[in-house]
Write an enzyme that holds these catalytic residues in place. Structure first.
Site, PDB file in Angstrom:
ATOM      1  N   SER A  76      33.919  50.636  -0.999  1.00 33.72           N
ATOM      2  CA  SER A  76      33.088  51.006   0.137  1.00 33.72           C
ATOM      3  C   SER A  76      31.641  50.612  -0.064  1.00 33.72           C
ATOM      4  O   SER A  76      30.839  50.723   0.869  1.00 33.72           O
ATOM      5  CB  SER A  76      33.163  52.521   0.370  1.00 33.72           C
ATOM      6  OG  SER A  76      32.700  53.224  -0.778  1.00 33.72           O
ATOM      7  N   HIS A 122      39.126  48.187   3.830  1.00 27.90           N
ATOM      8  CA  HIS A 122      38.439  49.454   3.578  1.00 27.90           C
ATOM      9  C   HIS A 122      38.984  50.567   4.456  1.00 27.90           C
ATOM     10  O   HIS A 122      38.686  50.635   5.649  1.00 27.90           O
ATOM     11  CB  HIS A 122      36.934  49.277   3.803  1.00 27.90           C
ATOM     12  CG  HIS A 122      36.157  50.509   3.528  1.00 27.90           C
ATOM     13  ND1 HIS A 122      35.052  50.880   4.279  1.00 27.90           N
ATOM     14  CD2 HIS A 122      36.315  51.496   2.598  1.00 27.90           C
ATOM     15  CE1 HIS A 122      34.570  52.013   3.810  1.00 27.90           C
ATOM     16  NE2 HIS A 122      35.317  52.406   2.797  1.00 27.90           N
ATOM     17  N   GLU A 166      38.320  48.816   7.991  1.00 23.75           N
ATOM     18  CA  GLU A 166      37.464  47.633   8.014  1.00 23.75           C
ATOM     19  C   GLU A 166      38.124  46.490   7.242  1.00 23.75           C
ATOM     20  O   GLU A 166      38.466  46.641   6.072  1.00 23.75           O
ATOM     21  CB  GLU A 166      36.096  47.953   7.410  1.00 23.75           C
ATOM     22  CG  GLU A 166      35.278  48.904   8.262  1.00 23.75           C
ATOM     23  CD  GLU A 166      33.946  49.267   7.643  1.00 23.75           C
ATOM     24  OE1 GLU A 166      32.947  49.372   8.377  1.00 23.75           O
ATOM     25  OE2 GLU A 166      33.905  49.473   6.403  1.00 23.75           O
ATOM     26  N   ASN A 196      29.513  52.442   6.955  1.00 19.19           N
ATOM     27  CA  ASN A 196      28.613  53.050   5.971  1.00 19.19           C
ATOM     28  C   ASN A 196      27.193  52.507   6.063  1.00 19.19           C
ATOM     29  O   ASN A 196      26.234  53.203   5.701  1.00 19.19           O
ATOM     30  CB  ASN A 196      29.159  52.863   4.557  1.00 19.19           C
ATOM     31  CG  ASN A 196      30.272  53.847   4.257  1.00 19.19           C
ATOM     32  OD1 ASN A 196      30.365  54.910   4.862  1.00 19.19           O
ATOM     33  ND2 ASN A 196      31.146  53.492   3.330  1.00 19.19           N
TER      34      ASN A 196
END
Length: 289
Positions: free
Chosen positions: A120, A141, A153, A192
């Site tokens: 991540s 992800h 992702e 993120n």
């Protein structure tokens, strides 16, 4: 579903177990690589416990539980990964550790076998550069908890082949309730990259005494329609995990938005890790200001 029939998952912690469960629920056979049998048993037990909760809520049948667990096997021998159709890495968020594990696995699986990372915070491009045939490397992800969170992702490293990305989108589309989002390789990827600065801002506002933790979470849930408040989310993620992610993003970008607030550093140093040890912003003994 005619691609990626047998998948290796590296690591059987929280994320590895969740990913293995999701993939097994789609009818695929999963072999998990871990360092010892105790970790394999712990990962299997966590999946069984999650499925038992689903049964109690009427979301999972006993037949589903039995089928999912039957499709997942564990091993401590990397040689047992020979012949898998893809590899998904979910070991500790340390670039050197990941590179070492992936290099060992790459020597066993086929030269064209896709190697995917669930990182991540680390650069997928950097991980790919350390492996032979980097065009087979990409990010995949999942978010925690993997069985519940819908977004996955698909991360395009500089070296990732377009055909590989197409296959990964199709893989995610075949998973129940999952939606693929293709993103480029940048610190934090998409979610993120936006989430980390937001959480940092909330931590700083809390430390400044703007409002109590309870009122901050309530205001943002009701005012913005979020399912959980940011401080509740931090406790679930783990304050140490958040600190590591922000440090990695800041080191890669020198963007002040990713600089961790002093309070979160102090809390982690003092052992306030969130839900994992019952000490966080909204968990147990919480007020570290």
């Amino acid at each position: 579903m005619n691609d990626f029939q047998k998948i290796a998952v590296l690591g059987f912690g929280t994320m590895g177990a969740g990913i293995a469960q999701v993939l097994a629920a789609s009818g695929r056979d999963i072999v998990v690589l871990e360092t010892d049998q105790d970790r394999i048993e712990a990962g299997t037990a966590s999946i069984a416990e999650f499925l038992d909760g689903g049964i109690a809520r009427g979301k999972v049948t006993q037949e589903d539980r039995t089928a999912v667990l039957a499709r997942i096997s564990g091993t401590t021998d990397v040689a047992d990964l020979a012949g898998v159709d893809a590899v998904i890495e979910s070991v500790t968020e340390n670039a050197d550790v990941k590179k070492a594990v992936l290099a060992e696995v790459a020597a066993v699986v086929g030269e064209r076998t896709p190697i995917l990372t669930n990182t991540s915070a680390l650069s997928v491009t950097d991980l790919a550069a350390a492996l032979p045939n980097p065009s087979r490397v990409a990010g995949l992800h999942f978010f925690n908890p993997a069985p519940l969170m819908r977004t996955v992702e698909v991360v395009r490293a500089l070296q990732s082949g377009e055909d590989l990305l197409d296959r990964l989108v199709a893989l995610v589309d075949s998973l129940d309730g999952k939606e693929p989002v293709v993103v480029k390789d940048r610190p934090g990827f998409l979610v993120n990259a936006l989430l980390l600065p937001y959480l940092n801002d909330v931590i700083q506002e809390y430390d400044d005494g703007l409002a109590t933790a309870e009122d901050i979470d309530l205001a943002l849930k009701l005012g913005l329609g979020y399912k959980s408040g940011p401080l509740e989310m931090l406790d679930m993620i783990g304050l140490d995990v958040h600190l590591h992610a922000t440090e990695s993003a800041y080191a890669a970008t020198l963007d002040a938005r990713y600089a961790a607030p002093p309070l979160v550093r102090q809390m982690v140093a003092a052992g306030y890790l969130g839900a994992k040890n019952g000490r966080g912003f909204r968990t147990g003994d919480k007020d570290a200001r």
